[in-house]
Design a protein around this motif. Structure first.
Motif, PDB file in Angstrom:
ATOM      1  N   PRO A 191       3.804  -4.198   2.290  1.00 33.07           N
ATOM      2  CA  PRO A 191       2.682  -3.492   1.644  1.00 33.07           C
ATOM      3  C   PRO A 191       1.521  -4.402   1.272  1.00 33.07           C
ATOM      4  O   PRO A 191       0.398  -3.913   1.116  1.00 33.07           O
ATOM      5  N   THR A 192       1.758  -5.707   1.106  1.00 35.20           N
ATOM      6  CA  THR A 192       0.683  -6.614   0.700  1.00 35.20           C
ATOM      7  C   THR A 192       0.004  -7.306   1.868  1.00 35.20           C
ATOM      8  O   THR A 192      -0.820  -8.193   1.657  1.00 35.20           O
ATOM      9  N   GLN A 208      -1.562  -1.393   2.170  1.00 33.21           N
ATOM     10  CA  GLN A 208      -1.599  -0.957   0.775  1.00 33.21           C
ATOM     11  C   GLN A 208      -1.880   0.544   0.676  1.00 33.21           C
ATOM     12  O   GLN A 208      -1.281   1.242  -0.138  1.00 33.21           O
ATOM     13  N   THR A 257       0.689   3.336  -0.795  1.00 35.18           N
ATOM     14  CA  THR A 257       0.284   4.247  -1.866  1.00 35.18           C
ATOM     15  C   THR A 257       0.558   5.697  -1.492  1.00 35.18           C
ATOM     16  O   THR A 257       1.065   6.485  -2.304  1.00 35.18           O
ATOM     17  N   HIS A 288       8.140  -1.024  -2.047  1.00 35.34           N
ATOM     18  CA  HIS A 288       6.801  -1.250  -2.562  1.00 35.34           C
ATOM     19  C   HIS A 288       6.785  -1.918  -3.931  1.00 35.34           C
ATOM     20  O   HIS A 288       5.706  -2.273  -4.406  1.00 35.34           O
TER      21      HIS A 288
END
Length: 433
Positions: free
Chosen positions: A163-164, A170, A174, A302
């Motif tokens: 996710p990063t 990202q 989300t 996440h």
């Protein structure tokens, strides 16, 4: 190797010579060394090394010889540590030159490197020089077939797995979190009496996937969430490097356990009919429907906190087994004694709550964990003394292994936090380029 002759090649790093066969260079773990296998001319060789001796087939690298010796130990044994009395940033610069990253370091050295970087506010970009990248001006004409497609799949894999890694990852994370939250809210709300009151339906009817239930707002929301999770799982499976390893991962197994019940329930409705005896039973369908609670575990992809919990349990399984053994031994001893003191002896007053040893085990568990529901308690003086000893023993026995688990949790948290920060920085630079 297309340039040079002879069965072997010699690497001269800062005056220290290493001899390798040509076939070893092809799949050598160090990216800069393995590039020598594809060199077609002397000009290509000089782009990789500092000098070349055609007669002895020797390649010269003007680098730190001791640092390269430690890197070779990593190639042979799989452990990479800093050179004693050498600056961490200098050694990290040598690692980048030879094609390694900070994640290859052992954890203790990773902590030292991150502390050093934080102090000096210096971050080395773990990237190849402009002339070494496949897309650079020197490599455009030699890009192997399928390299662009492989790079695209790698970016897709990182987007779904890390996710990063980028802004797109990202955003995707989300959206996935929002779908998990919405599905959990719908699942919890569907068990409320007010939710079923307008249609006057029972729990069994609520568990069935009929044509009418699918058209309801809750059914539409559930179908959308299932569609999103299914598409996400399929895409992650397609872009994964190793399909067998993908199927064996715990989080992927949980994804399948959370998605499969919906399709099984719909398939049962289609095959057996909406009013069949199997559908009226509803027990199997309710169990399958409640398995959607596993979607909460998807949040571990996440959140570092949940990843830390899973990694801690994996590393501390011996301490967890030791904790269970302590509890079982103490439970066997105190339950037998409490049953004897409260019900087994003819003291005039018998406590019916301690009629058997299994019944007394419940009291031992809630006493050792200092919960104390109060649903059962000793009434005799010897039983109360035993209860005090049980509580104190529980505090001591539980504190011993929990200390090791706590330190492992802190270590795992810092490790995942540092890895996430470093991985995010390197991937962000790669996507920007």
């Amino acid at each position: 190797m297309n340039f040079g002759r002879g069965p072997s090649v010699v690497l001269n790093v800062g005056g220290t010579r290493y001899s390798f066969s040509r076939e070893v260079l092809k799949d050598f773990p160090l990216r800069r060394v393995s590039r020598l296998h594809g060199c077609l001319s002397e000009q290509d060789v000089l782009e990789v090394c500092d000098d070349y001796d055609r007669e002895r087939n020797e390649y010269f690298f003007d680098r730190h010889s001791e640092a390269f010796g430690f890197i070779m130990l990593y190639v042979r044994h799989g452990h990479l540590r800093f050179v004693p009395h050498m600056c961490e940033l200098s050694f990290y610069n040598e690692m980048i030159y030879w094609g390694l990253e900070g994640s290859h370091l052992d954890y203790c050295c990773q902590r030292r490197l991150d502390d050093r970087m934080s102090e000096t506010r210096t971050y080395y970009a773990a990237e190849e020089p402009p002339g070494e990248a496949a897309g650079g001006p020197q490599g455009k004409g030699r890009r192997p077939p399928g390299a662009e497609g492989g790079k695209w799949l790698e970016r897709m894999r990182r987007t779904f797995e890390e996710p990063t890694s980028s802004v797109a990852a990202q955003v995707l994370a989300t959206v996935s979190i929002l779908f998990v939250i919405v599905s959990m809210v719908v699942l919890c709300a569907s068990t409320l009496p007010e939710w079923r009151a307008p249609e006057n339906r029972s729990v069994e009817e609520q568990s069935r996937y009929t044509a009418e239930s699918v058209r309801e707002p809750s059914g539409i929301i559930e179908a959308i969430c299932i569609g999103w999770f299914t598409a996400e799982c399929i895409v992650r499976f397609i872009v994964s490097k190793n399909k067998c390893e993908f199927v064996r991962r715990p989080l992927n197994i949980i994804d399948l356990l959370a998605i499969t019940p919906y399709y099984i329930s719909v398939l049962m409705t289609v095959l057996t009919g909406e009013n069949s005896q199997l559908q009226r039973a509803g027990v199997t369908l309710r169990v399958l429907r409640m398995m959607r609670i596993f979607w909460v575990i998807k949040l571990a992809r996440h959140f570092i906190g949940l990843q830390t919990l899973g990694l801690t349990l994996k590393r501390c399984y011996r301490e967890m087994v030791m904790l269970l053994v302590f509890i079982c031994v103490a439970m066997a001893i105190f339950s037998a004694l409490s049953q004897l003191l409260e019900n087994g002896l003819d003291l005039g007053t018998k406590n019916k709550d301690y009629a058997s040893i299994p019944a007394a085990c419940w009291w031992v568990i809630i006493s050792m964990t200092t919960v104390g529901y109060g649903d059962m308690c000793p009434i005799t003086v010897p039983g109360r003394i035993l209860g005090g000893i049980c509580v104190v023993s529980g505090i001591v026995l539980l504190a011993l292994p929990i200390t090791f688990i706590y330190h492992s949790f802190v270590q795992c948290y810092h490790e995942l936090k540092f890895r996430s920060a470093r991985y995010g920085r390197s991937l962000s630079a790669e996507f920007l380029n």
